[in-house]
Structures are given as C-alpha cells and as structure tokens.
Design a protein around this motif. Structure first.
Motif, PDB file in Angstrom:
ATOM      1  N   HIS A  24      43.696  44.329  17.058  1.00 23.65           N
ATOM      2  CA  HIS A  24      44.342  45.572  17.461  1.00 23.65           C
ATOM      3  C   HIS A  24      43.353  46.488  18.186  1.00 23.65           C
ATOM      4  O   HIS A  24      43.729  47.193  19.143  1.00 23.65           O
ATOM      5  N   HIS A  25      42.101  46.454  17.768  1.00 22.86           N
ATOM      6  CA  HIS A  25      41.077  47.240  18.468  1.00 22.86           C
ATOM      7  C   HIS A  25      40.923  46.741  19.908  1.00 22.86           C
ATOM      8  O   HIS A  25      40.817  47.550  20.858  1.00 22.86           O
ATOM      9  N   LEU A  26      40.917  45.426  20.083  1.00 20.92           N
ATOM     10  CA  LEU A  26      40.814  44.863  21.438  1.00 20.92           C
ATOM     11  C   LEU A  26      42.017  45.269  22.280  1.00 20.92           C
ATOM     12  O   LEU A  26      41.877  45.582  23.484  1.00 20.92           O
ATOM     13  N   TYR A  27      43.192  45.282  21.681  1.00 17.74           N
ATOM     14  CA  TYR A  27      44.403  45.662  22.421  1.00 17.74           C
ATOM     15  C   TYR A  27      44.324  47.122  22.875  1.00 17.74           C
ATOM     16  O   TYR A  27      44.730  47.463  23.999  1.00 17.74           O
ATOM     17  N   ARG A  28      43.800  47.980  22.006  1.00 17.29           N
ATOM     18  CA  ARG A  28      43.728  49.411  22.353  1.00 17.29           C
ATOM     19  C   ARG A  28      42.650  49.705  23.396  1.00 17.29           C
ATOM     20  O   ARG A  28      42.770  50.686  24.133  1.00 17.29           O
ATOM     21  N   THR A  29      41.641  48.884  23.458  1.00 19.62           N
ATOM     22  CA  THR A  29      40.498  49.210  24.327  1.00 19.62           C
ATOM     23  C   THR A  29      40.410  48.360  25.589  1.00 19.62           C
ATOM     24  O   THR A  29      39.487  48.555  26.401  1.00 19.62           O
ATOM     25  N   HIS A  30      41.333  47.420  25.793  1.00 17.46           N
ATOM     26  CA  HIS A  30      41.288  46.559  26.980  1.00 17.46           C
ATOM     27  C   HIS A  30      42.679  46.507  27.635  1.00 17.46           C
ATOM     28  O   HIS A  30      43.714  46.639  26.963  1.00 17.46           O
ATOM     29  N   GLY A  31      42.674  46.275  28.938  1.00 13.46           N
ATOM     30  CA  GLY A  31      43.925  46.244  29.676  1.00 13.46           C
ATOM     31  C   GLY A  31      44.532  44.865  29.809  1.00 13.46           C
ATOM     32  O   GLY A  31      45.720  44.734  30.124  1.00 13.46           O
ATOM     33  N   SER A  32      43.758  43.809  29.591  1.00  8.90           N
ATOM     34  CA  SER A  32      44.287  42.451  29.714  1.00  8.90           C
ATOM     35  C   SER A  32      43.321  41.474  29.069  1.00  8.90           C
ATOM     36  O   SER A  32      42.171  41.822  28.732  1.00  8.90           O
ATOM     37  N   LEU A  33      43.753  40.233  28.932  1.00 12.05           N
ATOM     38  CA  LEU A  33      42.883  39.195  28.402  1.00 12.05           C
ATOM     39  C   LEU A  33      41.692  38.948  29.315  1.00 12.05           C
ATOM     40  O   LEU A  33      40.599  38.555  28.864  1.00 12.05           O
ATOM     41  N   ASP A  34      41.875  39.184  30.617  1.00 15.45           N
ATOM     42  CA  ASP A  34      40.796  38.956  31.572  1.00 15.45           C
ATOM     43  C   ASP A  34      39.640  39.923  31.371  1.00 15.45           C
ATOM     44  O   ASP A  34      38.521  39.666  31.847  1.00 15.45           O
ATOM     45  N   ASP A  35      39.881  41.033  30.687  1.00 19.49           N
ATOM     46  CA  ASP A  35      38.825  42.022  30.469  1.00 19.49           C
ATOM     47  C   ASP A  35      37.897  41.646  29.319  1.00 19.49           C
ATOM     48  O   ASP A  35      36.864  42.308  29.120  1.00 19.49           O
ATOM     49  N   LEU A  36      38.268  40.629  28.525  1.00 13.68           N
ATOM     50  CA  LEU A  36      37.470  40.262  27.356  1.00 13.68           C
ATOM     51  C   LEU A  36      36.238  39.486  27.794  1.00 13.68           C
ATOM     52  O   LEU A  36      36.305  38.619  28.686  1.00 13.68           O
ATOM     53  N   ASP A  37      35.101  39.777  27.147  1.00 13.86           N
ATOM     54  CA  ASP A  37      33.878  39.055  27.489  1.00 13.86           C
ATOM     55  C   ASP A  37      33.915  37.647  26.917  1.00 13.86           C
ATOM     56  O   ASP A  37      34.761  37.305  26.075  1.00 13.86           O
ATOM     57  N   GLU A  38      32.968  36.821  27.342  1.00 17.55           N
ATOM     58  CA  GLU A  38      32.963  35.406  26.966  1.00 17.55           C
ATOM     59  C   GLU A  38      32.816  35.221  25.465  1.00 17.55           C
ATOM     60  O   GLU A  38      33.474  34.364  24.864  1.00 17.55           O
ATOM     61  N   THR A  39      31.954  36.007  24.852  1.00 22.83           N
ATOM     62  CA  THR A  39      31.743  35.879  23.390  1.00 22.83           C
ATOM     63  C   THR A  39      33.028  36.191  22.624  1.00 22.83           C
ATOM     64  O   THR A  39      33.396  35.482  21.681  1.00 22.83           O
ATOM     65  N   THR A  40      33.727  37.223  23.056  1.00 25.28           N
ATOM     66  CA  THR A  40      34.979  37.605  22.388  1.00 25.28           C
ATOM     67  C   THR A  40      36.045  36.540  22.592  1.00 25.28           C
ATOM     68  O   THR A  40      36.797  36.193  21.657  1.00 25.28           O
ATOM     69  N   LEU A  41      36.134  35.985  23.808  1.00 26.92           N
ATOM     70  CA  LEU A  41      37.120  34.928  24.071  1.00 26.92           C
ATOM     71  C   LEU A  41      36.842  33.694  23.214  1.00 26.92           C
ATOM     72  O   LEU A  41      37.768  33.063  22.686  1.00 26.92           O
TER      73      LEU A  41
END
Length: 794
Positions: free
Chosen positions: A657-674
C-alpha cells in the motif's frame, strides 16, 4: 366435580378454530408474532400442507385449544381439575395459570421443533391387549428396544421404537387373537427412551422459563398424579421421553370425584377414552373387594415407577386410536457428527434481552458472526443451530453457486428448522452482487441475515427484510425476516433504526419487488430491529471502542424507539474483542441486549479454514495481531485486522500500500523492489500475474476494470497488488505449506485472550473447541463473573 381435558397431536384438522379467531384477535396477533406467520391461514387453509408436520401441528393445536378454553371461560365457571394428553397438557397448564398464552406458545414451538427433528423411529397403536400383555408380547418377539409410549386405556397401548423393530411387533400383534394394530404416521419414537437427546435439549430450554404453581390441580402425564407446585419444568421435560399415563390420569380424576368431563380439541379423541374408563371404574365398584387383585401398571424402561392401581378390566366402550400425525422427512445426520453438548445454566440463559432470545428462538442472547469466504462454514452454522444457537454463513467473497449449495445444505440439515443465517456483505466495487444474493436468499426462503460493511440502507437490504411482511388482524406490522445490522458508527446505525424511506418503498413497489401490503407494513417497522455495535475486531475495522460505542448506540436506540412509536424497542448488541467471560460480561453491563462473537470461532473444528491456520491461531497471544490494508478496498485505504505472529502478510501488505501511494505505476518501481515483489509477494513474474488478473476480471464480468487499467497505469498497479490479497486469503484457507509466510488470517485480540483463558483446560487443544462449547464457556462464565463481581461490590 368437573374436569376439562385437552386433546394432543392427532386431533388437528384443516378448518379448526374457524369460529374462534374473530372472537380473540389479541391471541391471534400474539401467535402471528411468535410464529412469524398467520396462524389463521395455517389452521383454516393449510395452503402448503404443514398442519400435519409436528413442528407446525403442535403450536397450531395449542393456539386453537387455548381459544376454545378462553371461549368456555367466558361462558361458564372453570373446572375443578385439568388434564391434557401429551401436547394437550400445555393447554391444561395454561388454564391453571402456570404461564401466559405467549410463554406457552413459545414453549410449544420449541417442543415441536425438537420432536419434529426425530428421525428413524415409529409408533404403533395396539388395541385389544392390556399394557402387561403388550409388554409380554414385546419380550416374546425380542423387541427389547421398543417402549410403551401411551397407556391410553385398559386395552389401548401405543408402542414406540426403531422402525425396523416395529415391523417385528406388527407381525407379532397380528398373530395374537383378539388384538389389532394401527401404525401412526410419525417420524420419531415419541415418549420413549429414544427421545432422551431431545429431552435434554428441551430441559435446557425450560430452564430459561419462569413457571407459576398451578392454581387448579393438573394431572401430569408422567406420574398420573397432580403437578407439584415447584416442578412444572421438570415434569414437562420428562414427558418427552416418558410414557403418557393417560389411563392412570383418568382414573385419578375419577378417584378425586370427577363425574363430568369436557373435551377441548378439533376432533373427539379423549371423550371415548373417558367413557371407557368410567365404565371400567363402574365395573370395579361392582366387584367385591375381597376378590380384587392389584398389579403395578407396566412402564417403559427407565421411566419412574407409578403407584399401583387396580387391574384393568375389559373396556365396556370401544377404545379409539388417536389419529396420525405427520412429520416431514429429514436428512440423516452423518454418524461421525457428535451431538452438540448442552449446558444447563439458567443464569447464563437470562443474560441480555429475553425478547431477543424469544424472537430468534435461541437459548442464549448470543450469535456467532460470519467470517469471510465460508470460514463460518455450513458445519459451523449447523452445529450451532442444533445446539439452540445461531451462526451466519460467511457468504462474502464466494460465488453464488457456492452460496446456493451452502443454503440448500443448511435447509436440509435436521435439527436446524430455520435456525441459521447468511451474511450479506456490502460491496462497493460490485453493486449488483447484493441484489443477486438477496434474490437467492429469498428464493430459498432464508429468514435471517447479518448485514455488514453498509454505510447506508440499500434497496437490497429493504427488499430482504420486508419480503413477506404484513399487518395482523389488529393492524400491527410484522416482519417475518430478521436483519442484524453491524455498525461501527451511530449515524449509520440511525439509518437502520429508522423505517425505510418512503421514496425507496415506492420505488420497490413500482419495480414489483415488494407488494403494497409489504411496503405498508415496512413503513411501521425499523429496517433492523437488532443493531450490532462493532468495536475493534477481526477483518474490516474502524478501530471503534466498544466502551464508548455501545452505551451511545443504546441511548440512540431508546430515543428512536420513542420517536418512531415502535411497539417493540430497538435492540443493541455488541461484537469485537469478545474472547473471555469477562469481556462478554462487560458487554452486557454496558447495556448490550445480545453479543456476537467472531475470532474465537475461527479456531474450532467446524471453521472452514485449514488446520495450519488453526494451529497458528491457537498459539496467538493478545498482542499478536496487526492492521493491514483491505484487499477489496485497497485503493481507499480501508483496514483489516489480521494475525501478525507466524506470518509476514501484514508487513508485506502494508508495504504494497505504501508503494501504491508513492508511485504512479509499476514502471516506477526500482529493480530491487520489483525483485522483492515477484519473489516474496506475487511468487511469479509480473507478466504472468497480469494475465491471470485479466482472466479473473473477465470471468467475473468486470472487464471494465481492465479498460480503466489500460488508461490508468496506477490502477493497473492496484489490480496487480490486489491479486496478492486474494491469493494469500486462499492459501491460508487451503493450508498451502509453501505460502505459510503469506497467510492472510483475519483475527482480533479476542483469539489470544481466549487462548490464555483456556490454557491448562480441556479446551486448550483447538480440536476440542466445538463452537457450542465456546458459547457455553463464554456465557456461563459471564454469568458467573457478574454474580461474583456484584457480590463483591455489595
């Protein structure tokens, strides 16, 4: 002296009471309210053939007998003595002032339910043989499991036992000169040792009823002697499994000087028996005393001994065999399902609202709330129903076919007789689901619903609640379905405490989903008679504090009862955090009319989740829960309370939920998070998860969500993240060992509190925590806590 005699089951007929209902509309109104439908229609028309089914025969006949008695009392002095055959004994006790009409009807309704559950037994009337001759015949043919059930006259005895044994008895009777037999259309071996399970459950129910000493002597079926002033409940309980000593009862009336007997009943059943015993008594008087021989009247095994009476002489008037009674067929209980235990504790049965217990037909002011995706399973709900309690099947998150199978199974389960409910969960993301579920519930005539997660009253809720509603003869509005509305905010509770909005009723009538008569009755009733205040609890939670919410909502209920002029007050229950007797006692002290448990029932053999989850729950302490995002309302930030110990779900769900609130799309996630997302949460590559997500939304008719995801990358991210919540819930229920770290288990602190309370007792292993034992422990413990604490304060 004169006696009034009241007929029992077998005397019923269609059209009975035709001239009586109009004379006593107040009796009819009470009966309609208690039975939940028109007693006049049942007796006069019997449109669906229920009048010959034990569950309905008994209350209907009790009502008609009571009306006839009231009419007689209005025209002539009352009797000197009273007696009634089996069911008729309740009318005799009513006439004697042992209870009022409504209390008697509630007792009889419960008796009919329990006796109607009997299965596998049969009864046979034997005519032409004395009781001792019948007993000797049973011994000769090896029918050791058959009892004498009704000792009606000197030459008429009804026997009861297993159906297979009755075939042997019938053959033996037909081979005996001067004897004949008539099978009775019953499904159970009434008034025999085979009814002892029902007797125990009935005794527990009677412990909740207050009885007064008889003002007029009533001859008891069990003893053939007058009721003592202090044991009405005890004899009524024994009557179910003991022989009806009618012959002995009639002789006792004659011995006490009765010369005139009047029968009350739709058919002449008892008068011929009375005439027979009068003739027999006259013959005894003419016999020299020195030639008389006395023998004890034989009784069924285990029944109390009776005072010896004179040896029966041949009847001078032909005996009459009682008419048959019918009981609907029932689905047999699997042999590996143990009978629910019954705890006899009058103090526990008096906690909360007596009106609530009566209206819902429960032995405690206690409900087991629903749990998502069938965790409150068919087995759980059925077990509670057979123990005189109610649970709600967890329909939330299940497809309609699964819910329909569950409802069908519950309807066919013996011993419930409608004592089960289903959860109706508000779904903001799928509005049509409510209407579809209500259609299903009405189609299967489900009578009880628990409404949860509603923020306002919806058309589907009103349609369910008031389907079948009507006004009685005196104009009183009556609803035949109950709705328990779970609310955590007073403003939401106020919507359910009010009658439906007129415009909503007009709309439903225009659509043809309510009739004008149903809408008219609805206008004078609350949407929910019972509001359950939901404190901080398992699953979806607002984190409410029961200490503040319960008294506030109870005060609101008092004000709105007065504002709307309801004939019966609004009732308020409590749920959330109820895991110990002390917590349950506190809820009642706060003003709760009833309590609803949740988390404690998930760790029971009947709960519809895996053994792995139950092992996890049984190890929790009070601090071992946490809050996580709710999968169904992920974007809104709604929360659920879940188990924290033994699983990483809460931590991972909160990170999503934190990732959803702080990012606009899956493409914005860094490699470690993915990498973390695919390895620890989704357990599959993102592309594969998205394909599975698309298939799910297409299959469930919500393809518009996919269209939105194509336009909005952030919504696509939300759908992918929500797939984690669906998978973790399913993995926990199935007990997937590879997903243990991701188990999503909805649970509140009540589970840990219960674990501490039962530590070192027989209920410490979760396999011993049958749901009715949990209820008994909490309710009897609460009664004990209140007694001890009040004594200490005094």
């Amino acid at each position: 002296m004169k006696a009034w005699l009241f007929a029992g089951q077998g005397a019923q007929r269609v059209g009975m009471g035709k001239r009586l209902f109009d004379r006593f509309p107040e009796y009819e109104a009470v009966a309609d309210r208690v039975l939940g439908e028109s007693v006049r229609a049942l007796c006069l028309d019997d449109p669906d053939g229920r009048l010959n089914r034990t569950r309905w025969t008994q209350p209907a006949l009790y009502v008609v007998n009571a009306l006839a008695c009231a009419a007689a009392l209005a025209e002539e002095p009352g009797p000197d003595l009273l007696a009634g055959h089996s069911l008729g004994e309740y009318n005799a006790l009513l006439a004697a002032g042992c209870f009022d009409f409504e209390t008697g009807l509630r007792i009889v309704r419960r008796r009919g339910e329990l006796m109607g559950e009997a299965d596998g037994g049969a009864m046979l009337a034997v005519v032409g043989l004395a009781p001792d001759a019948v007993r000797a015949l049973l011994d000769r043919c090896g029918a050791e499991d058959v009892d004498l059930a009704n000792l009606n006259t000197a030459t008429q005895v009804v026997v009861a036992g297993p159906a297979r044994s009755m075939d042997v008895v019938r053959t033996a009777v037909r081979a005996t000169p001067g004897a004949r037999c008539v099978p009775l259309a019953t499904s159970g071996a009434f008034h025999s040792r085979h009814m002892r399970a029902a007797q125990q459950r009935f005794a527990a129910f009677l412990d909740t009823v207050e009885f007064h000493p008889p003002r007029i002597p009533v001859i008891a079926n069990v003893t053939g002697r007058p009721y003592p002033p202090d044991d009405v409940a005890g004899l009524l309980a024994r009557q179910i499994a003991a022989p009806v000593r009618w012959h002995e009862s009639l002789r006792e009336l004659i011995r006490r000087g009765v010369t005139e007997a009047r029968e009350f009943g739709p058919r002449p059943m008892l008068r011929p028996m009375w005439d027979s015993v009068v003739a027999e008594s006259a013959a005894d008087t003419e016999t020299p005393a020195t030639g008389a021989t006395r023998h004890p009247v034989p009784v069924a095994p285990g029944a109390p001994a009776a005072t010896p009476g004179p040896s029966p002489a041949p009847a001078r008037v032909p005996a009459v065999v009682p008419g048959p009674s019918a009981v609907g067929a029932a689905v047999p209980v699997p042999p590996d399902v143990p009978e629910p235990e019954t705890v006899r504790d009058p103090a526990a049965a008096r906690l909360g609202s007596a009106e609530f217990r009566h209206d819902h037909g429960l032995r405690y002011a206690y409900l087991a709330g629903s749990m998502f995706r069938g965790v409150s399973s068919v087995a759980l709900v059925a077990r509670l129903g057979r123990a005189g309690l109610r649970g709600y099947f967890g329909a939330g998150g299940l497809d309609l076919d699964t819910v329909e199978k569950a409802v069908t199974e519950l309807a066919r389960t013996p011993g419930l007789d409608g004592r089960y409910g289903v959860n109706l969960l508000h779904d903001l993301t799928h509005p049509g689901a409510e209407d579809a579920l209500v259609d299903l519930l009405l189609r299967h005539d489900v009578r009880h619903v628990e409404a949860a997660a509603f923020t306002t009253v919806t058309p589907a809720v009103v349609r369910f609640r008031f389907s079948g509603a009507h006004r009685t003869a005196d104009g009183t509005p009556v609803a035949v379905r109950t709705l328990v509305a779970k609310c955590s905010r007073p403003e939401v509770a106020a919507h359910f405490m009010a009658p439906p909005a007129p415009r909503l009723l007009h709309r439903l009538v225009a659509e043809g989903t309510l009739t004008p008569a149903e809408a008219d009755a609805a206008a004078g009733l609350p949407v929910a008679q019972d509001i359950c205040v939901e404190g901080d609890s398992a699953g979806h939670t607002d984190g409410g504090v029961s200490l503040a919410l319960v008294p506030t909502t109870a005060a609101l209920a008092e004000r709105l009862t007065a504002r709307y002029g309801y004939a019966r007050r609004l009732r308020v229950g409590a749920c959330g955090g109820l895991g110990t007797p002390e917590a349950v006692a506190a809820a009642f002290v706060l003003g709760a009319d009833f309590v609803v448990t949740g988390s404690v029932n998930q760790c029971s053999p009947q709960a519809g989740t895996s053994d792995a989850v139950k092992d996890l729950l049984a190890a929790l302490d009070v601090q071992d829960t946490a809050y996580a995002p709710a999968g169904d309302l992920f974007e809104l930030g709604s929360r659920v309370q879940v188990a924290r110990k033994g699983t990483l779900f809460a931590a991972r769900a909160n990170k999503l939920h934190h990732l959803y609130r702080t990012h606009g799309s899956l493409d914005d996630l860094d490699e470690t998070t993915l990498t973390w997302l695919e390895r620890d949460c989704l357990r599959a590559p993102l592309d594969q998860v998205w394909k599975q997500t698309c298939a799910y939304y297409r299959d469930t008719g919500r393809a518009r969500e996919l269209d939105r995801a194509e336009r909005d990358p952030r919504h696509r991210m939300a759908l992918v993240f929500k797939s984690y919540f669906a998978r973790t819930n399913r993995a926990a229920q199935e007990g997937d060992p590879t997903e243990r770290a991701n188990y999503q288990v909805h649970c509140g602190p009540a589970a840990g509190a219960f674990n501490r309370h039962v530590r070192g007792t027989a209920l410490e292993p979760w396999r011993e925590r049958h749901v009715e034992r949990i209820a008994d422990l909490l309710m009897t413990g609460a009664a004990r806590v209140l007694k001890d604490r009040l004594a200490a304060y005094a």
